[in-house]
Design a protein around this motif. Structure first.
Motif, PDB file in Angstrom:
ATOM      1  N   CYS A 145      32.399  48.308  42.179  1.00  0.00           N
ATOM      2  CA  CYS A 145      31.655  47.111  42.548  1.00  0.00           C
ATOM      3  C   CYS A 145      32.601  46.340  43.636  1.00  0.00           C
ATOM      4  O   CYS A 145      33.925  46.698  43.770  1.00  0.00           O
ATOM      5  CB  CYS A 145      31.318  46.244  41.489  1.00  0.00           C
ATOM      6  SG  CYS A 145      32.498  45.607  40.675  1.00  0.00           S
ATOM      7  N   CYS A 185      24.376  42.752  49.075  1.00  0.00           N
ATOM      8  CA  CYS A 185      24.135  42.624  47.670  1.00  0.00           C
ATOM      9  C   CYS A 185      23.908  43.705  47.217  1.00  0.00           C
ATOM     10  O   CYS A 185      23.263  44.624  47.751  1.00  0.00           O
ATOM     11  CB  CYS A 185      23.329  41.471  47.406  1.00  0.00           C
ATOM     12  SG  CYS A 185      21.531  41.595  48.108  1.00  0.00           S
ATOM     13  N   SER A 186      24.082  43.809  45.751  1.00  0.00           N
ATOM     14  CA  SER A 186      23.958  45.132  45.140  1.00  0.00           C
ATOM     15  C   SER A 186      23.592  44.945  43.502  1.00  0.00           C
ATOM     16  O   SER A 186      24.001  43.677  43.112  1.00  0.00           O
ATOM     17  CB  SER A 186      25.140  46.212  45.331  1.00  0.00           C
ATOM     18  OG  SER A 186      26.182  45.751  44.991  1.00  0.00           O
ATOM     19  N   SER A 223      24.289  54.983  39.028  1.00  0.00           N
ATOM     20  CA  SER A 223      23.953  54.368  40.407  1.00  0.00           C
ATOM     21  C   SER A 223      22.503  53.561  40.245  1.00  0.00           C
ATOM     22  O   SER A 223      21.891  53.940  39.264  1.00  0.00           O
ATOM     23  CB  SER A 223      23.801  55.491  41.213  1.00  0.00           C
ATOM     24  OG  SER A 223      22.575  56.407  40.840  1.00  0.00           O
ATOM     25  N   SER A 262      18.920  51.170  46.127  1.00  0.00           N
ATOM     26  CA  SER A 262      19.495  49.889  46.963  1.00  0.00           C
ATOM     27  C   SER A 262      18.273  48.964  46.887  1.00  0.00           C
ATOM     28  O   SER A 262      17.158  49.199  46.560  1.00  0.00           O
ATOM     29  CB  SER A 262      19.223  50.292  48.486  1.00  0.00           C
ATOM     30  OG  SER A 262      20.601  51.571  48.827  1.00  0.00           O
TER      31      SER A 262
END
Length: 454
Positions: free
Chosen positions: A255, A280-281, A294, A297
Motif C-alpha cells: 500500500c 485510490c485503492s 489482491s 481496481s
C-alpha cells in the motif's frame, strides 16, 4: 395459586425474548432468576447473534469532553424501521436509541479526580487542570507530551478512537498515535486491553488497523500496519489473536504511505480503503491464511467523498459523484471478484444538496438504504418506490460538535467465550467509572425527521 410467569415453557419464552430490542432483553434479565439464567446462557447468546441484524451505533464526539457514550439505533418493535410513505404524508419513524458506554482510556486518572473532589471542567468552564500526559509510541517508548499540550488535549487523552466493528465487538485505539488499545463488547459491558506490540529498530508510524474474524480458525484478530519514518518506507504488518499475549509479524503490506481508512471485515477478509493523490485503492488481508490478497481496481479514479463498509454481507463502496450517490458491491460468487453497481441515487440538479461522505448503514429487503452523513449529524433513508424518496433524520438535543456512526451487530456473547487463552483479564466497563458523571454524559439524544428538500 394460578399459573406464574415462570411456568412458560423455556422454548416459548426464548422465542419471545430473542425478538425484543437489545435494551429490552437486558431489562428482562432483572425480571426474575429464571429469565436471568436464560438470557445469561451462552446458548441464548449464540441463538440471538445468529438472527441479529446490523443497526447504526452512534457516538457523539466532542474535543471538550470525554466521549464514552454510544447509542444503538434499533426499531422499537418487530415492524422494523417504519420508513414508508403513506399518502404523501410524512412517515412515522419508530426507532429506539438505547445508551451504552465505552471504557475510558485512563480510569485511574479520572477516579483520582473524583476521590479528591476535583470536577473535570465542563464545556462552559476554562479552569486549567494540572495533569501530565504521556503516550506509548509504536516502539513502546513513553513520550511526555508536555504541559501545554496536556492542557489542550486533556479530554482526548481519556477517550478512545473507534476503529471498527466486527461481530458485536468494537476495536478501540488510543487518540494519540491511533495504536490499537482495546476490544470491547458494549452490550455485555466487557473489554480487554491489548498487549503492546514488539519494538522496532527504526521509528514507526501507524497508518492502519482493524479487527476481524477468521471463520476457519474461529479466532478474532487485530491487525496493525506501520511504516518506517524514512524516505524509503516499508510497510510492516503485525497481527494479534485475541486471547494471546503477543503480536507477530505477517510480512509487508502493499500500500501507499497514505492513512488507511474504513477497516471492514467481510467473510474472513479484512479490507482498508487507501486514498492517495495519484488515485485510490483497496487492500485486503486474508485472516485465515494471514496473507495479503489482491483486490480488483476500483470503478472510479479519485477518492473524494468515498466510504467503505459491509452491506448485507458484501463489501461495498459509496461515492458521491456530481448529482448521484453510487453504491458498488464486490461480487465474489464467480471465479473472479468484480465490482458491481448496486444502487444509484439521483439527488436532483440541486447545488444545495449536502455534500460529504455518505456511509451506508443498512440495506433493507424492500430495497431501502439507510446512510449516515457525519457533517450534518444526520441519517438519510432512500427508497426509490416512495412518493418522497428521501427521508432526513437529524440527531437532536445534542451539544456535541459532531458525531460518528458505525454499522454494528449487537451481541450477548461474552468475551470469555471467544478468547483463545484464559490468561487475559476481562474488565467491566461499568464496574469502576460508572459512578462518574462526566461533562455532557447526561444529555439526551433523539432522532427527528425533518424536511429533506435541499
Amino acid at each position: 395459586m394460578g399459573p406464574s410467569i415462570t411456568d412458560v415453557p423455556k422454548s416459548v419464552l426464548q422465542d419471545v425474548i430473542i425478538k425484543l430490542p437489545t435494551k429490552s432483553i437486558i431489562m428482562c434479565k432483572s425480571v426474575c432468576k429464571t429469565w436471568y439464567s436464560l438470557i445469561s446462557d451462552p446458548a441464548f447468546a449464540k441463538l440471538h447473534f445468529a438472527q441479529a441484524e446490523a443497526y447504526p451505533m452512534v457516538r457523539p464526539v466532542d474535543r471538550r469532553s470525554v466521549s464514552r457514550n454510544l447509542y444503538l439505533v434499533e426499531p422499537e418493535d418487530s415492524s422494523g424501521f417504519d420508513l414508508k410513505d403513506h399518502d404523501c404524508n410524512r412517515s412515522r419513524v419508530h426507532m429506539n436509541l438505547s445508551k451504552y458506554k465505552l471504557p475510558v482510556c485512563h480510569p485511574e486518572e479520572l477516579l483520582n479526580y473524583h476521590r479528591n473532589g476535583i470536577v473535570m471542567p465542563s464545556h462552559e468552564t476554562e479552569r486549567k487542570v494540572s495533569m501530565k500526559i504521556t503516550q506509548i509510541d509504536d516502539n513502546n517508548n513513553e513520550v511526555d507530551l508536555g504541559d501545554g499540550f496536556a492542557f489542550m488535549m486533556q479530554y482526548d487523552h481519556n477517550s478512545y478512537n473507534l476503529v471498527n466493528s466486527c461481530n458485536g465487538l468494537l476495536c478501540l485505539s488510543y487518540f494519540f498515535g491511533n495504536r490499537p488499545a482495546a476490544v470491547c463488547n458494549p452490550i455485555t459491558g466487557e473489554f480487554i486491553n491489548l498487549p503492546h506490540g514488539p519494538k522496532h529498530e527504526k521509528a514507526m508510524t501507524l497508518i492502519g488497523s482493524g479487527l476481524g474474524f477468521s471463520p476457519r480458525t474461529n479466532e478474532y484478530k487485530v491487525m496493525r500496519i506501520l511504516k518506517e519514518q524514512t524516505p524509503d518506507t516499508n510497510k510492516v504488518a503485525e497481527i494479534h489473536t485475541l486471547g494471546t499475549g503477543s503480536w507477530k509479524s505477517v510480512g509487508t503490506a502493499r500500500c501507499s504511505d497514505s492513512e488507511l481508512s474504513f477497516p471492514t471485515c467481510v467473510k474472513g477478509m479484512l479490507y482498508w480503503f487507501c486514498d492517495k493523490w495519484s488515485g485510490c485503492s483497496v487492500i485486503s488481508f486474508d485472516l485465515d491464511t494471514e496473507e495479503f490478497q489482491s483486490v480488483p481496481s476500483l470503478p472510479f479514479e479519485d477518492g473524494y467523498d468515498v466510504s467503505m463498509g459491509d452491506l448485507g454481507g458484501s463489501l461495498c463502496l459509496c461515492k458521491v459523484e456530481s448529482f448521484e450517490i453510487n453504491v458498488w458491491v464486490m461480487n465474489d460468487s464467480g471465479p473472479q471478484k468484480l465490482w458491481m453497481k448496486k444502487i444509484s441515487i439521483h439527488t436532483g440538479f440541486s447545488r444545495s444538496w449536502p455534500r460529504g461522505v455518505y456511509i451506508p448503514m443498512k440495506y433493507f429487503e424492500n430495497d431501502g438504504l439507510l446512510m449516515f452523513n457525519s457533517r450534518l449529524n444526520a441519517f438519510f433513508y432512500h427508497h426509490p418506490g416512495n412518493h418522497s424518496p428521501f427521508i432526513y433524520l437529524k440527531l437532536r438535543e445534542i451539544k456535541y460538535s459532531s458525531s460518528e456512526a458505525i454499522s454494528h451487530v449487537p451481541s450477548f456473547i461474552s468475551l470469555k467465550d471467544i478468547l483463545v487463552g484464559k490468561d487475559v483479564e476481562i474488565l467491566n466497563i461499568n464496574s469502576r467509572c460508572a459512578v462518574l458523571k462526566l461533562p455532557g454524559e447526561t444529555e439526551a439524544l433523539s432522532l427527528v425527521e425533518e424536511n429533506a428538500s435541499f
